[in-house]
Design a protein around this motif. Structure first.
Motif, PDB file in Angstrom:
ATOM      1  N   GLY A  90       0.824  -1.208   0.000  1.00 20.58           N
ATOM      2  CA  GLY A  90       0.000   0.000   0.000  1.00 20.58           C
ATOM      3  C   GLY A  90       0.852   1.249   0.000  1.00 20.58           C
ATOM      4  O   GLY A  90       0.549   2.239  -0.689  1.00 20.58           O
ATOM      5  N   TRP A  91       1.931   1.238   0.785  1.00 22.17           N
ATOM      6  CA  TRP A  91       2.872   2.376   0.795  1.00 22.17           C
ATOM      7  C   TRP A  91       3.441   2.567  -0.609  1.00 22.17           C
ATOM      8  O   TRP A  91       3.544   3.710  -1.096  1.00 22.17           O
ATOM      9  CB  TRP A  91       3.988   2.104   1.798  1.00 22.17           C
ATOM     10  N   ALA A  92       3.805   1.473  -1.268  1.00 20.16           N
ATOM     11  CA  ALA A  92       4.387   1.578  -2.619  1.00 20.16           C
ATOM     12  C   ALA A  92       3.390   2.208  -3.592  1.00 20.16           C
ATOM     13  O   ALA A  92       3.753   3.083  -4.397  1.00 20.16           O
ATOM     14  CB  ALA A  92       4.804   0.191  -3.104  1.00 20.16           C
ATOM     15  N   ARG A  93       2.130   1.798  -3.518  1.00 20.50           N
ATOM     16  CA  ARG A  93       1.125   2.376  -4.427  1.00 20.50           C
ATOM     17  C   ARG A  93       0.953   3.868  -4.178  1.00 20.50           C
ATOM     18  O   ARG A  93       0.748   4.649  -5.111  1.00 20.50           O
ATOM     19  CB  ARG A  93      -0.226   1.666  -4.243  1.00 20.50           C
ATOM     20  N   GLU A  94       1.036   4.266  -2.910  1.00 18.00           N
ATOM     21  CA  GLU A  94       0.855   5.684  -2.586  1.00 18.00           C
ATOM     22  C   GLU A  94       2.014   6.519  -3.119  1.00 18.00           C
ATOM     23  O   GLU A  94       1.818   7.653  -3.576  1.00 18.00           O
ATOM     24  CB  GLU A  94       0.713   5.857  -1.075  1.00 18.00           C
ATOM     25  N   MET A  95       3.239   6.015  -3.055  1.00 10.53           N
ATOM     26  CA  MET A  95       4.417   6.812  -3.419  1.00 10.53           C
ATOM     27  C   MET A  95       4.399   7.262  -4.865  1.00 10.53           C
ATOM     28  O   MET A  95       4.918   8.336  -5.200  1.00 10.53           O
ATOM     29  CB  MET A  95       5.699   6.019  -3.131  1.00 10.53           C
ATOM     30  N   VAL A  96       3.812   6.467  -5.765  1.00  6.31           N
ATOM     31  CA  VAL A  96       3.822   6.879  -7.176  1.00  6.31           C
ATOM     32  C   VAL A  96       2.832   8.008  -7.434  1.00  6.31           C
ATOM     33  O   VAL A  96       2.771   8.534  -8.548  1.00  6.31           O
ATOM     34  CB  VAL A  96       3.526   5.690  -8.118  1.00  6.31           C
ATOM     35  N   ASP A 108       0.450  -6.886  -8.997  1.00  3.14           N
ATOM     36  CA  ASP A 108      -0.476  -6.410 -10.036  1.00  3.14           C
ATOM     37  C   ASP A 108      -1.099  -5.066  -9.646  1.00  3.14           C
ATOM     38  O   ASP A 108      -1.237  -4.159 -10.483  1.00  3.14           O
ATOM     39  CB  ASP A 108      -1.591  -7.440 -10.246  1.00  3.14           C
ATOM     40  N   GLU A 109      -1.489  -4.940  -8.381  1.00  2.00           N
ATOM     41  CA  GLU A 109      -2.107  -3.694  -7.924  1.00  2.00           C
ATOM     42  C   GLU A 109      -1.119  -2.528  -8.003  1.00  2.00           C
ATOM     43  O   GLU A 109      -1.498  -1.403  -8.357  1.00  2.00           O
ATOM     44  CB  GLU A 109      -2.607  -3.860  -6.490  1.00  2.00           C
ATOM     45  N   VAL A 110       0.130  -2.788  -7.665  1.00  2.00           N
ATOM     46  CA  VAL A 110       1.158  -1.739  -7.770  1.00  2.00           C
ATOM     47  C   VAL A 110       1.363  -1.371  -9.242  1.00  2.00           C
ATOM     48  O   VAL A 110       1.431  -0.186  -9.593  1.00  2.00           O
ATOM     49  CB  VAL A 110       2.480  -2.208  -7.138  1.00  2.00           C
ATOM     50  N   ALA A 111       1.467  -2.366 -10.110  1.00  2.00           N
ATOM     51  CA  ALA A 111       1.675  -2.094 -11.545  1.00  2.00           C
ATOM     52  C   ALA A 111       0.522  -1.269 -12.115  1.00  2.00           C
ATOM     53  O   ALA A 111       0.732  -0.370 -12.939  1.00  2.00           O
ATOM     54  CB  ALA A 111       1.823  -3.410 -12.301  1.00  2.00           C
ATOM     55  N   ASP A 112      -0.692  -1.566 -11.660  1.00  2.00           N
ATOM     56  CA  ASP A 112      -1.856  -0.812 -12.149  1.00  2.00           C
ATOM     57  C   ASP A 112      -1.828   0.647 -11.690  1.00  2.00           C
ATOM     58  O   ASP A 112      -2.457   1.516 -12.323  1.00  2.00           O
ATOM     59  CB  ASP A 112      -3.151  -1.472 -11.665  1.00  2.00           C
ATOM     60  N   ALA A 113      -1.141   0.930 -10.579  1.00  2.00           N
ATOM     61  CA  ALA A 113      -1.103   2.295 -10.030  1.00  2.00           C
ATOM     62  C   ALA A 113      -0.030   3.155 -10.683  1.00  2.00           C
ATOM     63  O   ALA A 113       0.003   4.371 -10.458  1.00  2.00           O
ATOM     64  CB  ALA A 113      -0.849   2.238  -8.521  1.00  2.00           C
ATOM     65  N   LEU A 114       0.858   2.563 -11.502  1.00  8.16           N
ATOM     66  CA  LEU A 114       1.949   3.326 -12.109  1.00  8.16           C
ATOM     67  C   LEU A 114       1.422   4.372 -13.078  1.00  8.16           C
ATOM     68  O   LEU A 114       0.453   4.130 -13.801  1.00  8.16           O
ATOM     69  CB  LEU A 114       2.905   2.387 -12.849  1.00  8.16           C
ATOM     70  N   GLY A 115       2.099   5.528 -13.100  1.00  6.14           N
ATOM     71  CA  GLY A 115       1.836   6.525 -14.112  1.00  6.14           C
ATOM     72  C   GLY A 115       2.548   6.157 -15.406  1.00  6.14           C
ATOM     73  O   GLY A 115       3.376   5.246 -15.441  1.00  6.14           O
TER      74      GLY A 115
END
Length: 305
Positions: A167-173, A213-220
């Motif tokens: 969750g932290w990783a998704r927020e940072m992007v 997968d969730e992190v990859a989906d959050a990437l700009g």
């Protein structure tokens, strides 16, 4: 642009194929050269400190006795003479000291520069560099399993911790960050616990793959994701491990990126990440915008001195 680094401890290149989890296979993926220093196989604090600094253990200092630190000067001095003992013996000594003194060692942190010292870089927890407490909690879970903790409680605690890290990783992007890194120990702990339970370890790979997968989906559109491991895990059911000890570290470390290339050695990760982060445009020459904090009200509430 953010270069997001997911350090997935014990993510095994062979087991990715064995369980056929596509989430770990990004644009460029393959084996990652790793090393052993004080042990016969790769050891978590030594390798991750090298990944972050680009330096060998002899230079970054996270090796042998340097992998742990104590606040008590007497215990810190004594720990210098236990660095060459086996991990099991050191663990037993550490538990004895904790029981008798109430003090606990910390994962040692290098004083050498790392990729997380770059401008606008952030790190959540990374063995040998910043906040080793999550790693210690994962080790505590493994100890608890050996003493009878049930499967449901183990997985609830293990994946609960992992959920916070992803969750932290998704927020940072979502923020102006050049490099963001987080270490996740879930697959290592699951690998040790389920080295002879193919179905359970397969479910762990699927769960962690879902987080990726969730992190990859959050990437700009300009962000890049790097998935790394320090070693793999030998199991009782994976055919290439037939003559090996299950639940011991394998040499099947792995790297995968959304870029057209990937690091090929743990020694080259820092340069690879910093080269790509150099194109980031996160630094604002005018500085960060100040916040008008209502300090009088906060003092009334006792939040400020």
């Amino acid at each position: 642009m953010t270069v997001l680094v997911l350090a997935l401890d014990a993510l095994d290149e062979g087991l990715i194929d064995h369980f056929d989890v596509s989430a770990f296979r990004l644009e460029s993926s393959g084996p990652l050269e790793t090393f052993a220093h004080t042990k016969d196989v790769p050891y978590t604090p030594e390798v991750w400190a090298t990944v972050a600094t680009g330096l060998p253990p002899a230079d970054h200092g996270i090796s042998a006795a340097g992998t742990s630190e104590w606040d008590n000067p007497a215990l810190e001095f004594a720990s210098r003479f236990t660095g060459r003992l086996s991990e099991g013996t050191r663990g037993s000594l550490g538990r004895f000291v904790r029981t008798r003194t109430g003090e606990r060692e910390r994962i040692g942190e290098t004083d050498r520069e790392s990729m997380f010292d770059a401008a606008d870089a952030v790190v959540h927890n990374w063995p040998g560099v910043q906040d080793g407490r999550p790693l210690q909690r994962a080790w505590d879970l493994m100890n608890a399993v050996s003493e009878g903790m049930g499967r449901s409680e183990f997985e609830r605690e293990l994946f609960g911790q992992a959920a916070g890290q992803f969750g932290w990783a998704r927020e940072m992007v979502r923020h102006p960050v050049s490099i963001a890194g987080v270490h996740v120990h879930a697959l290592d702990a699951a690998g040790h616990a389920y080295a002879d339970d193919e179905a359970a370890l397969g479910r762990a790979y699927e769960r962690i793959g879902g987080f990726v997968d969730e992190v990859a989906d959050a990437l700009g559109p300009d962000d890049e994701l790097v998935v790394l491991s320090d070693h793999g895990m030998r199991t009782a059911f994976y055919p290439p491990d037939a003559d090996e000890d299950p639940a011991s570290h394998s040499w099947r470390a792995y790297a995968s990126t959304t870029a057209e290339s990937r690091p090929e050695s743990v020694y080259g990760v820092r340069e690879w990440v910093e080269t790509r982060a150099a194109t980031a445009t996160t630094t604002d020459d005018d500085g960060d915008e100040a916040i008008e904090m209502p300090t009088d009200r906060l003092r009334e509430l006792g939040y400020l001195e």
